[in-house]
Design a protein around this motif. Structure first.
Motif, PDB file in Angstrom:
ATOM      1  N   VAL A 211       1.002  -1.235  -0.158  1.00  0.00           N
ATOM      2  CA  VAL A 211       0.331   0.076   0.143  1.00  0.00           C
ATOM      3  C   VAL A 211       0.983   1.484  -0.071  1.00  0.00           C
ATOM      4  N   VAL A 212       1.969   1.562   0.663  1.00  0.00           N
ATOM      5  CA  VAL A 212       3.219   2.269   0.683  1.00  0.00           C
ATOM      6  C   VAL A 212       3.637   2.909  -0.291  1.00  0.00           C
ATOM      7  N   GLN A 213       3.952   1.689  -1.665  1.00  0.00           N
ATOM      8  CA  GLN A 213       4.302   1.364  -2.260  1.00  0.00           C
ATOM      9  C   GLN A 213       3.400   2.214  -3.816  1.00  0.00           C
ATOM     10  N   LEU A 214       2.147   2.311  -2.967  1.00  0.00           N
ATOM     11  CA  LEU A 214       1.214   2.622  -4.649  1.00  0.00           C
ATOM     12  C   LEU A 214       0.487   4.326  -3.927  1.00  0.00           C
ATOM     13  N   LEU A 259       9.983  10.442   0.181  1.00  0.00           N
ATOM     14  CA  LEU A 259       9.308   9.782  -0.654  1.00  0.00           C
ATOM     15  C   LEU A 259       9.861   8.651  -1.833  1.00  0.00           C
ATOM     16  N   ILE A 260      11.361   9.048  -1.953  1.00  0.00           N
ATOM     17  CA  ILE A 260      11.832   7.918  -2.960  1.00  0.00           C
ATOM     18  C   ILE A 260      12.478   7.223  -2.179  1.00  0.00           C
ATOM     19  N   ASN A 261      12.541   7.479  -0.972  1.00  0.00           N
ATOM     20  CA  ASN A 261      13.835   6.688   0.010  1.00  0.00           C
ATOM     21  C   ASN A 261      12.095   5.340   0.628  1.00  0.00           C
ATOM     22  N   ILE A 262      11.584   6.021   0.607  1.00  0.00           N
ATOM     23  CA  ILE A 262      10.847   4.995   1.725  1.00  0.00           C
ATOM     24  C   ILE A 262      10.353   3.553   0.611  1.00  0.00           C
ATOM     25  N   ASP A 263       9.547   4.850  -0.929  1.00  0.00           N
ATOM     26  CA  ASP A 263       9.747   3.098  -2.052  1.00  0.00           C
ATOM     27  C   ASP A 263      10.419   2.587  -2.048  1.00  0.00           C
ATOM     28  N   MET A 264      11.506   2.881  -2.168  1.00  0.00           N
ATOM     29  CA  MET A 264      12.702   2.164  -2.496  1.00  0.00           C
ATOM     30  C   MET A 264      12.605   0.595  -1.377  1.00  0.00           C
TER      31      MET A 264
END
Length: 449
Positions: A211-214, A259-264
């Motif tokens: 969900v976080v990735q989306l 956000l980029i780091n969290i997504d990775m």
């Protein structure tokens, strides 16, 4: 006076040495230790009587395998018969098991204590100087060649029935579980600053990461992502709740780089979770090939943990049922013995579904019964040439019947009758299995041609 001779097994052959002044050597052990490093002094104590070289490398391997197991090979028996008069002779040996076998087979008195270990150490150090025709280089080549052959023979196994892969797999599986849980908590804390309400709506770790990735930035979340959310969560109500919560969230704003780091990081956690599923499937397939009855009886992961804790399937098969029952609860057992308290009823077997289903007063009884069946299943898996899961099915049914007996009092079938049924069924399955394997080999050969 008893005459002392020493047998030395070298990679090049058998050597028999006479030891002078046996009584003085036995008493003056420090002088023997000092003379071991000096060739000239050592030659005054030890003399070569006879040396029997191995004819081929295969003969050397056969002899060393027999000696390592404490069995007297024919070559050694003939060598000792030829060179030793049994009366008033003591033979010094390095291995007590081999000495016992020689005494039993040839009636020669053997000893491995006192000065004998030091004398053998000296022979090993000066072997090339004691035996004519052998140099240090030749001796080293012979030792290296035999060492490689011996090691290859010891580690030779059937690739389809190797249990160390199971041990590594279950260890990796447990480590992945810990890592995925730790990383998931890190994502919750990290993304929770931006969208704290999401934790309560999506409690599952893997689902939360997806969900976080989306979602990424909650301020950019619109109703267009509802369908994609439903695919992940598999619940329309929760998907709508996430969108509603995002509109009124009290979370702080977040920068694009964060956000980029969290997504990775979320994508790494998802990959780890997917890999964990693949390892679980791999473990299941290995358990089916190596220990099908144990896996059928108590499940793949519990069975794998038992094998890993024992060190190998062979070790587990050698354990009595009482040891299998408390395997994994050793600390609690020794603490109970020390404090004279109650000993543990179960160790790793606690993770089996049977223990959870049993009543409080019957947990110990069913644990003991289950350990008994696990011990039988592991022995069948370890020592049968064509393992099938028939016995595991029957043993599992026996445990089910025992649970029912504790609850309702229905008397289960006798063990001898159940095992007889299993033997007959296994005998009918094995030819079919062999025929199937034969057909598969033939098809592979056709494809190769």
């Amino acid at each position: 006076m008893s005459k002392l001779m020493v047998l030395y097994e070298h990679a090049a052959g058998y050597g028999l040495f006479s030891v002078r002044e046996f009584e003085e050597v036995g008493v003056l052990l420090p002088q023997v230790e000092a003379s071991v490093t000096d060739v000239s002094r050592f030659n005054q104590i030890v003399k070569l009587i006879s040396f029997s070289p191995f004819k081929t490398a295969v003969t050397a391997l056969e002899n060393i395998n027999s000696v390592s197991e404490g069995v007297v090979p024919e070559d050694l028996q003939l060598f000792l018969d030829t060179n030793i008069t049994k009366k008033k002779t003591t033979l010094g040996v390095a291995e007590p098991k081999l000495g016992a076998s020689i005494t039993e087979a040839l009636k020669i008195k053997c000893d491995h204590t006192g000065a004998i270990p030091e004398i053998i150490r000296g022979i090993r150090a000066h072997f090339a100087n004691l035996v004519k025709g052998i140099t240090a280089e030749n001796a080293g080549i012979a030792q290296l060649g035999l060492g490689h052959s011996y090691s290859r023979a010891k580690v030779k196994f059937n690739v389809h029935r190797v249990d160390n892969m199971i041990i590594q797999s279950i260890a990796l599986l447990d480590q992945l579980d810990k890592d995925v849980n730790t990383f998931s908590m890190r994502i919750r804390e990290w993304y929770g600053y931006h969208f704290p309400e999401l934790v309560k709506i999506v409690p599952d770790n893997l689902m939360y990461a997806k969900v976080v990735q989306l979602l990424k930035n909650r301020k950019e979340l619109t109703d267009e992502k509802l369908e994609a959310l439903e695919e992940i969560i598999m619940d329309t109500g929760k998907a709508k709740a996430i969108i509603d919560a995002s509109k009124s969230s009290m979370g702080m704003d977040i920068s694009p780089i964060d956000l980029i780091n969290i997504d990775m990081f979320a994508s790494r956690v998802i990959d780890l979770a997917e890999y964990r599923k693949e390892i679980a499937e791999y473990l299941k397939s290995k358990m089916t090939g190596v220990a099908p009855n144990l896996a059928t009886l108590i499940g793949d992961q519990v069975g794998a943990r038992l094998i890993a804790h024992a060190g190998s399937l062979t070790n587990l098969a050698k354990y009595p049922a009482s040891t299998v029952q408390i395997l994994g609860a050793e600390k609690a057992l020794f603490r109970a013995l020390k404090t004279r308290g109650n000993t543990p009823k179960y160790g790793l077997l606690f993770h089996s579904t049977f223990i959870g289903r049993a009543g409080t007063k019957n947990k110990g009884r069913i644990s003991r019964y289950l350990a008994n069946k696990c011990s039988i299943a592991s022995r069948i898996d370890c020592f049968s040439e064509n393992p099938v899961n028939v016995f595991g099915d029957k043993l599992r049914q026996q445990v089910e019947d025992r649970l029912k007996f504790y609850e309702t009092g229905d008397i289960p079938k006798k063990n001898i009758d159940v095992m007889q049924e299993a033997i007959e069924e296994a005998a009918s399955r094995v030819p079919a299995k062999e025929e199937k394997e034969k057909k598969e080999k033939e098809e592979e050969q056709k494809e190769d041609h």
